[in-house]
Structures are given as C-alpha cells and as structure tokens.
Design an enzyme around this catalytic site. Structure first.
Site, PDB file in Angstrom:
ATOM      1  CE  LYS A  28      28.150 -38.476 -30.047  1.00  0.00           C
ATOM      2  NZ  LYS A  28      27.571 -38.079 -28.734  1.00  0.00           N
ATOM      3  CE  LYS A  35      25.578 -36.830 -32.874  1.00  0.00           C
ATOM      4  NZ  LYS A  35      25.071 -36.508 -31.518  1.00  0.00           N
TER       5      LYS A  35
END
Length: 351
Positions: free
Chosen positions: A219, A273
């Site tokens: 992330k 992400k």
C-alpha cells in the site's frame, strides 16, 4: 536451354509477389493474427470476466439512505438496508465478493479508534445483515482504524507517532470480531509490521481457521486516495501524512520485501494499492510468490476516469474496460473496483 531459362524467368516475374517488407521481416508479419475479429479473439491472451471483480461499498448509519459521494460520481454511501439491496443485485450479476468500509458518526471516533472493538459496530452489523440476506457472495472487511479515529490515521496515535505494536494488538481483536460477524476474508490495510502473522494467530485461536487474509501487501503513500477519504469523512481529520507507515511510490524493491514478509506470516492473498500506476508491482509480486494477487483501482483512479468521461474528453466505458484488462495482463487474479457493477452489467450484455 535458352528457351527454358527465359520461360522460368517469365514465370517468376509473374508469380513472385514477395515484397521488400517480407525480406525485412523474414516473412513474419504480426498483423496476420490481427486481421479479423475472429483471429483476434482466438489469440487474445487475457480476458476480463465477472469472476475478476470485487465491489467496494460504503456503509452509513440509519435506514433508507442512499447518499451520493460528490467526489465519486455514481458511488453512494448506503445504510445497511440499502446496501443489502445493492449487494443482492451484485450477487445476481455474478460478482464474487464485496469489500465494506464504514462511515461512522463523528462522536464515535476517538484517539484510539475504540469503536472498532465494539462487537455490534456499523461494519459488523453490515456484515451480519449482508451475510444473512445474500449468502452466495463473499464479504471482505478491513481492520484499519482510520474510519474509527478522530485523527484519520490507520493506527493509534501517541505523541505524534503511530504506534505499531499497540495498533496490532487492537486490529487483531477487531479482526476476530469481524470474523465472528461473518466476514469471509480479513483485509488489513494499515501497514503495521507483523500484523498478518498476528491476525492469523488470533483468528486461529478463535476458531476461524477458514477465514482468509488478503494482505494490503503493498500500500503506497499515494495521492490517489483523496475521494475515498471524503467518502468515509476522514479528509478533514487527518493530521500530517501517512509516510511513516505506507510505502513510498519511489520504492519497488521495498514493496516486494514487504509482500515477502506477509507471505511468510501467512497471507492467503496479496493486494497492490493503488492500481494502475503500480502495474509493475503487480507483476513482480505475482512472479515472485505465485499467490493470488489483487489490485485496488482506488477512488482517485475511478474519479479521474469518470470526470474525464463526464466532460466528453474520453470514452469512459472503453477506458473502464481497458484499465481493468490491464490489471489482468499485469498478473492480477482480480480487481477491487468501484466500476464493478457497471462492468458486470456490460459483460452480461456482451456475453
């Protein structure tokens, strides 16, 4: 002999249609396989299907609420009853799973995100209701604390620092409660060190050996999250940035190392992400680990496509489908996308 030679030359000049391009390419022409729709379909390497889709949804307290999110045209915050109706439609279209995110009341948010540890909090109520009404769809829940904190960070804030170990203790407890409520997969996104192994141990100790973990393995500290933070009302709360626990967009090798630790700790699936700007990371971790890999086409990615399409600058449907197919080409087994329902409808129509 003279007549024969002349005849051969004449025949050659009439029949031989070799072109300079044939000599240059060694008679290999890439366009042969592209010449018609049927050949293009025969040799297509990747395909997007409804089975590749996970639909993220936003839950709010109350009943009868469908609240449009200004920064995400076409996306709504929904009360649980309306979410149940929407998820029934998604399941009917064949979407395999949803991912739920709560937008709780401001008065319930505090420094430690304590509402995450309330067994019947909004996210767990939604899980129970959806699981009861729509048993044939998977439910993925996040244990990050940002929807529950008064400062908008994903963990517990102490003296200006997001404390790792105390946050891990809390999200393990929250994960068990989410599993108790019926979550099929826990997807921790707060990027604390050691969280995957701790959650796995906590779930197993509570008898939830069948509950999976989809790790937000990579992330990034990205600018693509803005509309999401509006959706859960944390953008005005956030103090500082998240650079001390998210990965720098500059670091690919670090991202792979982060994913490797999650694999060692017992992650069942890995997530990248944001998505489209990190296709190289999708490919690298798929090649490195062989686990199911998912990309999250985050709010900023969704919104820029929608905004450009609304202004007539791009063909929105075409770009929607193209970007999701690119995730498949990059090695992803599936995609979390706010386009999921629209894509499922389009695939059903074209199928």
């Amino acid at each position: 002999m003279i007549w024969t030679l002349a005849r051969t030359r004449t025949e050659t000049s009439v029949m031989d249609k070799t072109h300079l391009v044939d000599e240059i390419t060694g008679h290999r022409r890439m366009r042969r396989n592209r010449k018609a729709d049927w050949t293009r379909r025969l040799v297509q390497e990747n395909r997007l299907t409804v089975d590749d889709l996970i639909w993220p949804i936003f839950i709010v307290p109350g009943t009868g609420i469908v609240d449009p999110i200004a920064a995400m045209p076409g996306v709504n915050r929904m009360s649980i009853d309306k979410a149940v109706e929407a998820v029934k439609e998604a399941a009917g279209l064949g979407i395999p799973a949803i991912a739920t995110f709560p937008d709780i009341e401001m008065e319930l948010r505090d420094e430690t995100g304590s509402n995450s540890l309330v067994a019947n909090n909004l996210i767990n109520q939604a899980t129970s209701a959806i699981k009861k009404a729509v048993s044939n769809i998977g439910i993925i829940t996040d244990v990050a604390l940002d929807p529950f904190t008064s400062h908008g960070h994903d963990g517990i804030l102490r003296d200006g620092i997001i404390v790792n170990d105390e946050t891990v203790d809390q999200i393990v407890r929250a994960a068990v409660m989410q599993a108790d409520a019926g979550a099929d997969i826990i997807a921790p996104s707060e990027m604390m060190d050691g969280r995957i192994g701790a959650i796995r141990r906590g779930l197993d100790a509570a008898g939830h050996q069948d509950v999976g973990i989809m790790s937000y393995a990579t992330k990034f500290s990205s600018g693509f999250y803005g509309p999401y933070r509006e959706a859960i009302n944390t953008s005005g709360l956030l103090k500082g940035d998240k650079n001390s626990y998210y990965i720098s967009p500059a670091n690919g090798t670090e991202a792979v190392r982060d994913a490797a630790l999650d694999v060692e700790e017992g992650a069942d699936m890995l997530m990248v992400k944001p998505g489209i700007a990190y296709l190289d990371i999708c490919w690298r971790i798929k090649e490195a680990f062989g686990l199911p890999v998912f990309a999250y086409q985050v709010s900023g990615e969704y919104t820029q496509i929608k905004a450009a399409a609304m202004n007539g600058w791009i063909d929105g449907d075409r770009i929607m489908m193209e970007t999701l197919l690119c995730f498949k080409r990059a090695g992803c087994d599936g995609i979390l996308s706010y386009f999921a329902v629209d894509v499922a409808k389009k695939l059903a129509k074209n199928g």
